[in-house]
Design an enzyme around this catalytic site. Structure first.
Site, PDB file in Angstrom:
ATOM      1  N   LYS A  95       0.878  -1.170   0.000  1.00 45.44           N
ATOM      2  CA  LYS A  95       0.000   0.000   0.000  1.00 45.44           C
ATOM      3  C   LYS A  95       0.911   1.213   0.000  1.00 45.44           C
ATOM      4  CE  LYS A  95      -3.334   2.694   2.601  1.00 45.44           C
ATOM      5  NZ  LYS A  95      -4.032   2.907   3.895  1.00 45.44           N
ATOM      6  N   GLY A 183     -11.468   7.510   5.852  1.00 51.46           N
ATOM      7  CA  GLY A 183     -12.574   8.402   6.127  1.00 51.46           C
ATOM      8  C   GLY A 183     -13.926   7.752   6.339  1.00 51.46           C
ATOM      9  N   THR A 205      -9.736   2.880  11.406  1.00 53.39           N
ATOM     10  CA  THR A 205     -10.135   3.653  12.578  1.00 53.39           C
ATOM     11  C   THR A 205     -11.543   3.315  13.065  1.00 53.39           C
ATOM     12  OG1 THR A 205      -8.699   5.485  11.907  1.00 53.39           O
ATOM     13  CG2 THR A 205     -10.442   5.987  13.478  1.00 53.39           C
TER      14      THR A 205
END
Length: 253
Positions: A95, A183, A205
């Protein structure tokens, strides 16, 4: 539901998981198992693959997953390339994350493209984390990236698909899988991304910082599956006027 295809490899799960921010490595391992994810990612700065006693490796067997090494922390193309080469001893998948600005962690498009060109030529499977820029996505596709990973919103903000219009353009024009990365803060965000036609989402997250990460991993798993199934089933078009689902004439005669 169809499989996700990357570099000729088929995956049943369209949910990728990051491994940061969990309160413990044990909790991380349980959440990954509950999510059904087959591709996981971790920052190269965090794991010592040469040390068999590394705590991370004691709870996660990288061989049980496609391990996506992450160049998080790199600020320039040279730094990202160096990190990716170090991680190659463990995985050929990377990544490519390159964020020079510390407050919002937005990716640098120019340095990302530069690094991608080098790493692809070296035979690596490059999944670049980028802004939702349709032009950049095509450039990365042209240099040989196997996937593009535009952000839904800045890393860790949990705001959802703030870049929805640009993401739709990217999805409609991409010849490689589009994975929405960063996000997404709720399962509904992931489902919406899949309903749009995204090929997968990467979550960290929202799961790691949830009150119950294991239950949240399960919720994201189901949301991704539901969103993809809805996309493949063919969502009806929205309309400005009401339309009855039952006939309005003939039923009293």
């Amino acid at each position: 539901m169809s499989t996700l295809e990357i570099n000729g490899q088929a995956f049943l799960s369209r949910l990728l998981l990051g491994t940061g921010k969990f309160e413990s490595d044990q909790m991380m391992a349980k959440a990954i198992a509950e999510s059904g994810a087959e591709i996981i990612t971790a920052a190269l700065r965090r794991v010592d693959f040469q040390n068999p006693d590394d705590v991370f490796l004691n709870v996660i067997d990288p061989k049980a997953y496609v391990f996506l090494t992450n160049t998080s922390g790199a600020r320039t193309a040279d730094e990202a390339i160096r990190l990716a080469r170090l991680g190659r001893t463990q995985s050929n998948w990377v990544k490519l994350e390159l964020t020079p600005e510390p407050n919002h962690l937005l990716p640098d498009p120019i340095e990302t493209l530069t690094a991608a060109e080098v790493l692809v030529k070296e035979g690596m499977i490059v999944l670049p984390y980028i802004n939702a820029d349709p032009v950049l996505c095509k450039r990365l596709e042209d240099v040989g990236c196997q996937v593009v990973m535009p952000l839904g919103a800045p890393i860790g903000t949990n705001k959802g698909l703030t870049t929805k219009d640009q993401l739709q353009i990217i999805i409609e024009n991409s010849n490689v899988p589009v994975i929405i990365d960063a996000g997404l803060g709720a399962p509904s965000h992931a489902s919406e991304a899949m309903e749009m036609g995204a090929d997968a989402v990467l979550i960290n997250t929202a799961i790691a910082t949830a009150k119950d990460p294991i239950a949240m991993a399960r919720a994201f798993k189901w949301a991704v599956e539901a969103g993809r199934l809805a996309f493949e089933a063919g969502l009806p078009l929205s309309q400005s006027k009401a339309m009855a689902s039952s006939p309005l004439t003939g039923f009293l005669s």
